[in-house]
Design a protein around this motif. Sequence first.
Motif, PDB file in Angstrom:
ATOM      1  N   GLU A   6       0.796  -1.211   0.000  1.00  0.00           N
ATOM      2  CA  GLU A   6       0.000   0.000   0.000  1.00  0.00           C
ATOM      3  C   GLU A   6       0.836   1.271   0.000  1.00  0.00           C
ATOM      4  O   GLU A   6       1.893   1.315   0.588  1.00  0.00           O
ATOM      5  N   GLU A   7       0.299   2.271  -0.679  1.00  0.00           N
ATOM      6  CA  GLU A   7       0.837   3.602  -0.510  1.00  0.00           C
ATOM      7  C   GLU A   7       0.086   4.220   0.658  1.00  0.00           C
ATOM      8  O   GLU A   7      -0.917   3.688   1.115  1.00  0.00           O
ATOM      9  N   ARG A  10      -3.871   3.938   1.869  1.00  0.00           N
ATOM     10  CA  ARG A  10      -4.611   3.075   0.955  1.00  0.00           C
ATOM     11  C   ARG A  10      -5.208   1.872   1.675  1.00  0.00           C
ATOM     12  O   ARG A  10      -4.578   1.260   2.529  1.00  0.00           O
ATOM     13  N   TYR A  36     -11.273   1.413  -1.885  1.00  0.00           N
ATOM     14  CA  TYR A  36     -10.362   0.321  -1.551  1.00  0.00           C
ATOM     15  C   TYR A  36     -10.086  -0.496  -2.803  1.00  0.00           C
ATOM     16  O   TYR A  36     -10.825  -0.433  -3.785  1.00  0.00           O
ATOM     17  N   GLU A  37      -9.017  -1.257  -2.743  1.00  0.00           N
ATOM     18  CA  GLU A  37      -8.673  -2.190  -3.812  1.00  0.00           C
ATOM     19  C   GLU A  37      -9.020  -3.590  -3.325  1.00  0.00           C
ATOM     20  O   GLU A  37      -8.614  -3.994  -2.234  1.00  0.00           O
ATOM     21  N   HIS A  66      -4.635  -1.533   5.908  1.00  0.00           N
ATOM     22  CA  HIS A  66      -4.512  -0.081   5.868  1.00  0.00           C
ATOM     23  C   HIS A  66      -3.032   0.233   5.994  1.00  0.00           C
ATOM     24  O   HIS A  66      -2.404  -0.143   6.974  1.00  0.00           O
TER      25      HIS A  66
END
Length: 177
Positions: A6-7, A10, A36-37, A66
């Motif tokens: 994650e960045e 994200r 969200y992905e 997260h």
Amino acid sequence: MVAGEEEKGRLVLLDFWVSPFAQRCRIALAEKGLAYESVEQELLGDKGELLLRSNPVHKKVPVLLHDGHAVSRGRGGRRRGPRCCMLETLRTLDAELGGKAFFGGEAFGFVDVALIPLTSWFYSYEEHGGFSVQQEFPRLAEWARRCGERESVAKILTKREEVLDFIGVLKKCYGVE
């Protein structure tokens, strides 16, 4: 970027398309308006490294990440114990029943069928949780009694003492005593 890395800020949901528990998370995220992905996980073969690393105890979906870290239930505050969560859940169900005979009104229905198997565990909740379902949640206790009088329920529901015995076996198996 590798899937699952994650960045900042994200959200990534380790997901499986048919999982009702993952669907619950997707609905909650949508209700909160959170982007969200969704990263589909292999559950029928070898489970992926990200899932195993993110949920090493249960190795199941859903897992919400997260900033690359698994989010526990009760995000944003102190994690509440199982007793507190159980009482809150039972309180919500008791309130939802209100003065109705069944969750859908006057007829035994889908929600009742979905929830009634959990009533076999009430006695164990009381024994291990130190509370009385009858005293704390009288509408829920009355609903359970009413449902238990139905032939379809009475013939199938596991006896409460058997559930308590099973919990004893689980505690010994997992060294929780």
